[in-house]
Motif scaffolding. Structure first.
Motif, PDB file in Angstrom:
ATOM      1  N   LYS A  43       0.824  -1.203   0.000  1.00 29.06           N
ATOM      2  CA  LYS A  43       0.000   0.000   0.000  1.00 29.06           C
ATOM      3  C   LYS A  43       0.863   1.259   0.000  1.00 29.06           C
ATOM      4  N   THR A  44       1.996   1.223   0.728  1.00 35.30           N
ATOM      5  CA  THR A  44       2.868   2.397   0.740  1.00 35.30           C
ATOM      6  C   THR A  44       3.686   2.498  -0.541  1.00 35.30           C
ATOM      7  N   SER A  45       4.069   1.371  -1.150  1.00 36.03           N
ATOM      8  CA  SER A  45       4.880   1.430  -2.369  1.00 36.03           C
ATOM      9  C   SER A  45       4.041   1.739  -3.603  1.00 36.03           C
ATOM     10  N   ALA A  46       2.841   1.236  -3.673  1.00 36.00           N
ATOM     11  CA  ALA A  46       1.964   1.477  -4.826  1.00 36.00           C
ATOM     12  C   ALA A  46       0.549   1.696  -4.308  1.00 36.00           C
ATOM     13  N   PRO A  47       0.167   2.952  -4.056  1.00 35.17           N
ATOM     14  CA  PRO A  47      -1.152   3.210  -3.449  1.00 35.17           C
ATOM     15  C   PRO A  47      -2.338   2.771  -4.304  1.00 35.17           C
ATOM     16  N   ASP A  48      -2.148   2.663  -5.615  1.00 37.41           N
ATOM     17  CA  ASP A  48      -3.271   2.269  -6.477  1.00 37.41           C
ATOM     18  C   ASP A  48      -3.202   0.800  -6.882  1.00 37.41           C
ATOM     19  N   ILE A  49      -2.510  -0.019  -6.093  1.00 36.34           N
ATOM     20  CA  ILE A  49      -2.336  -1.434  -6.438  1.00 36.34           C
ATOM     21  C   ILE A  49      -3.684  -2.142  -6.536  1.00 36.34           C
ATOM     22  N   GLY A  50      -3.833  -2.923  -7.586  1.00 39.62           N
ATOM     23  CA  GLY A  50      -5.013  -3.744  -7.749  1.00 39.62           C
ATOM     24  C   GLY A  50      -6.083  -3.167  -8.635  1.00 39.62           C
ATOM     25  N   PHE A  51      -6.075  -1.885  -8.893  1.00 40.81           N
ATOM     26  CA  PHE A  51      -7.108  -1.295  -9.732  1.00 40.81           C
ATOM     27  C   PHE A  51      -6.760  -1.493 -11.204  1.00 40.81           C
ATOM     28  N   ALA A  52      -7.734  -1.366 -12.071  1.00 37.88           N
ATOM     29  CA  ALA A  52      -7.559  -1.692 -13.483  1.00 37.88           C
ATOM     30  C   ALA A  52      -6.489  -0.840 -14.161  1.00 37.88           C
ATOM     31  N   ASP A  53      -6.339   0.417 -13.783  1.00 45.01           N
ATOM     32  CA  ASP A  53      -5.383   1.292 -14.447  1.00 45.01           C
ATOM     33  C   ASP A  53      -4.043   1.392 -13.700  1.00 45.01           C
ATOM     34  N   SER A  54      -3.817   0.537 -12.717  1.00 43.83           N
ATOM     35  CA  SER A  54      -2.567   0.588 -11.952  1.00 43.83           C
ATOM     36  C   SER A  54      -1.491  -0.273 -12.606  1.00 43.83           C
ATOM     37  N   ALA A  55      -0.298  -0.220 -12.036  1.00 46.48           N
ATOM     38  CA  ALA A  55       0.799  -1.044 -12.548  1.00 46.48           C
ATOM     39  C   ALA A  55       0.587  -2.514 -12.209  1.00 46.48           C
ATOM     40  N   TYR A  56      -0.180  -2.794 -11.162  1.00 47.43           N
ATOM     41  CA  TYR A  56      -0.434  -4.165 -10.719  1.00 47.43           C
ATOM     42  C   TYR A  56      -1.942  -4.420 -10.658  1.00 47.43           C
ATOM     43  N   PRO A  57      -2.613  -4.619 -11.806  1.00 44.46           N
ATOM     44  CA  PRO A  57      -4.065  -4.866 -11.758  1.00 44.46           C
ATOM     45  C   PRO A  57      -4.384  -6.273 -11.250  1.00 44.46           C
ATOM     46  N   ILE A  58      -5.342  -6.357 -10.343  1.00 43.97           N
ATOM     47  CA  ILE A  58      -5.783  -7.630  -9.788  1.00 43.97           C
ATOM     48  C   ILE A  58      -7.309  -7.597  -9.760  1.00 43.97           C
ATOM     49  N   ALA A  59      -7.930  -8.673 -10.203  1.00 39.59           N
ATOM     50  CA  ALA A  59      -9.390  -8.676 -10.359  1.00 39.59           C
ATOM     51  C   ALA A  59     -10.127  -8.476  -9.042  1.00 39.59           C
TER      52      ALA A  59
END
Length: 169
Positions: A19-35
């Motif tokens: 969460k601190t390294s990539a605040p938008d993790i998991g969302f469709a437009d992030s670097a790390y998308p997760i369903a």
């Protein structure tokens, strides 16, 4: 037990690192998308609010059920080795004494999408073992995988019916 304790501490720690390294993790437009990430992120935010975010008796119920699950296995072992002398009765008790940790699987999996097919598969496997133990031990994993695949195959028409605003059976 050790895995449970380690998971209780490591899972939130790993979540906070991501969460601190990539605040938008998991969302469709992030670097790390997760369903499923938005749902788990929502649960994580509720967890960060503490026990006050839970319903009124959730902590009491969770503590009691954890204690029952934790002490059920030693009680089973004590009952079997102290009171049961027959090997047949011992096998019967070992097979049908509930595993309380596995009973929590329903809470993790959500609605009965998997629970009904898994229950039917378990009953079928037990009947199959009684009638032909050799073929059951040989093919039960293939049939179990087919049951799970069958559930996901039903998910395709269920999604199509949902898109058409039709309630699936």
């Amino acid at each position: 037990m050790i895995g449970l304790v380690v998971g209780c501490f490591l899972s939130p720690a790993v979540y906070l690192v991501f969460k601190t390294s990539a605040p938008d993790i998991g969302f469709a437009d992030s670097a790390y998308p997760i369903a499923y990430a938005p749902a788990y992120i929502g649960v994580g935010h509720i967890a960060l609010e503490g026990f006050s975010a839970l319903p009124k008796y959730a902590t009491t119920m969770g503590g009691v059920l954890f204690a029952v699950a934790f002490f059920a296995a030693p009680v089973k072992d004590y009952v079997i080795f102290r009171f049961v002398k027959s090997k047949n009765a011992r096998k019967y008790i070992e097979d049908f004494w509930p595993n309380w940790m596995v009973m929590g699987l329903y809470a993790y999996l959500g609605p009965g999408d998997y629970m009904l097919p898994l229950a039917i598969g378990w009953i079928g496997c037990e009947i199959w073992k009684k009638s032909s133990k050799h073929s059951a031990s040989k093919y039960q994993y293939i049939v179990g995988a087919a049951v799970i695949v069958g559930v996901t195959i039903w998910g395709i028409p269920q999604c199509i019916l949902g898109l058409a605003d039709v309630d699936s059976p």
